[in-house]
Enzyme design. Structure first.
Site, PDB file in Angstrom:
ATOM      1  N   GLY A 132       0.099   0.580  -6.624  1.00 52.04           N
ATOM      2  CA  GLY A 132       0.566   1.038  -5.307  1.00 52.04           C
ATOM      3  C   GLY A 132       0.947  -0.128  -4.424  1.00 52.04           C
ATOM      4  CB  SER A 187      -6.242  10.901  -0.274  1.00 55.27           C
ATOM      5  OG  SER A 187      -6.773   9.770   0.389  1.00 55.27           O
ATOM      6  CD  GLU A 224       0.332  -2.710  -0.972  1.00 59.06           C
ATOM      7  OE1 GLU A 224       0.724  -1.640  -0.493  1.00 59.06           O
ATOM      8  OE2 GLU A 224       1.097  -3.580  -1.424  1.00 59.06           O
ATOM      9  CG  ASP A 267       3.095   1.289  -0.467  1.00 62.85           C
ATOM     10  OD1 ASP A 267       2.098   1.228  -1.208  1.00 62.85           O
ATOM     11  OD2 ASP A 267       3.014   1.555   0.747  1.00 62.85           O
ATOM     12  CB  SER A 312     -11.976   0.432   3.913  1.00 64.37           C
ATOM     13  OG  SER A 312     -11.738   0.768   2.560  1.00 64.37           O
ATOM     14  CE  LYS A 330      -7.824   6.516   6.469  1.00 67.80           C
ATOM     15  NZ  LYS A 330      -6.401   6.423   6.892  1.00 67.80           N
TER      16      LYS A 330
END
Length: 333
Positions: free
Chosen positions: A223, A93, A219, A225, A319, A68
């Site tokens: 979750g 989060s 995923e 989506d 990640s 990030k």
């Protein structure tokens, strides 16, 4: 950077890609000497387990412990001196929160971060440690986007979203850019998918550098989506995911990220919380690295046999590694 046709989130349609390989390369120049060029690890044990040559891009060694920082610093570095002086706001989060907080400090600004009340303590403490003001909310009843937008408007702050912005996506794409520069062409690249920024940026870079590469998103089962959205052909909202992979607890994909991922992804696969735990454990015991649940999901998909057939040369993005000792022991002990 190609301008968005309808504003900074890139909503709306256009024939011009919102993010290009040139944008990712420009982000890499801005990040040079600021973000870490993270290591790519190999393991004969891992290769034997999955029957392929596996290259792990270890963003757990990135500043703030996650990819990030790339997108956050890139986005803040493009703000005007006046915007930096007023400060920035974000909602997250955990990892984007830390990234924005550190980037703001590095660039002489200050940050206000909206975080769930149940954010892991290690992430909350680190965000505060970088000098950010934290505003908490209940992730199951509150709307972080609305809260962040209201704070930004009331205080005159610039809102830095976690994934829904071309500068964020281009910054995250430098992860795959570095990986392929080091490894050469890969047959497939696996990356975790939450809001979709890491995958959107990585797919933009990887498919341009290696035509024919398979882009596979991962995923948590709770979750799914993005998987549902790809099947439906439009963004689908799911209940707030209850998964150990808190960094992937998205209710629906971002509008801009989905517009990119639906074009560039080959598939999305799902992993269970137990499979994520197993990947974290193997990474600790055999690879000697600590990774957080979201950071382990792509590796989990490979270990659990979710990719069939397994391509000869596979890249996997780890990640992040932001998990406290007590939480890590709780998950894998």
């Amino acid at each position: 950077m190609t301008p968005s046709p309808t504003g900074p989130t890139g909503s709306g349609s256009t024939d011009v890609p919102a993010v290009t390989l040139d944008d990712v390369r420009d982000a890499a120049r801005r990040l040079a000497g600021v973000a870490h060029r993270t290591p790519v690890l190999r393991s004969r044990t891992l290769d034997a387990l999955v029957g392929a040559e596996v290259h792990l891009k270890c963003e757990n060694f990135q500043r703030v412990g996650a990819f990030k920082f790339r997108g956050a610093y890139h986005a803040l570095s493009r703000l005007s001196p006046e915007q930096l002086a007023r400060g920035v706001a974000a909602y997250s989060s955990g990892n984007h929160a830390q990234a924005v907080a550190l980037a703001a400090r590095e660039l002489g600004s200050h940050a206000v971060i909206v975080m769930p009340e149940d954010t892991p303590k290690s992430k909350k403490d680190a965000t505060a440690g970088y000098g950010a003001e934290i505003v908490t909310y209940d992730r199951y009843t509150g709307d972080r986007v609305a809260i962040g937008g209201r704070l930004a408007e009331e205080r005159g702050l610039t809102l830095i979203p976690p994934y829904e912005h071309p500068h964020i996506i281009a910054g995250q794409g430098t992860t795959a850019l570095e990986l392929i520069e080091e490894t050469g062409p890969l047959d497939a690249l696996l990356a975790p998918v939450g809001g979709g920024g890491l995958m959107a940026g990585s797919a933009t870079a990887a498919t341009a550098l290696v035509p024919g590469i398979r882009m596979i998103g991962v995923e948590p089962e709770a979750g799914d989506d993005t998987l549902r959205s790809l099947a439906a052909g439009h963004r689908v909202t799911v209940p707030v995911p209850r998964t150990i992979a808190d960094g992937q607890a998205a209710e629906r994909p971002g509008e801009l990220t989905f517009s990119i991922n639906r074009r560039l992804l080959d598939s999305v696969v799902l992993v269970s919380d137990d499979e994520i735990r197993a990947a974290m454990k193997l990474a600790f015991e055999r690879l000697k690295i600590v990774i957080e649940p979201s950071g382990a999901s792509a590796l989990a998909a490979l270990l659990a046999g979710r990719i069939a057939p397994v391509p000869p040369r596979v890249g996997v993005i780890i990640s992040g590694g932001n998990v406290g000792v007590e939480r890590f022991l709780e998950l894998v002990g």
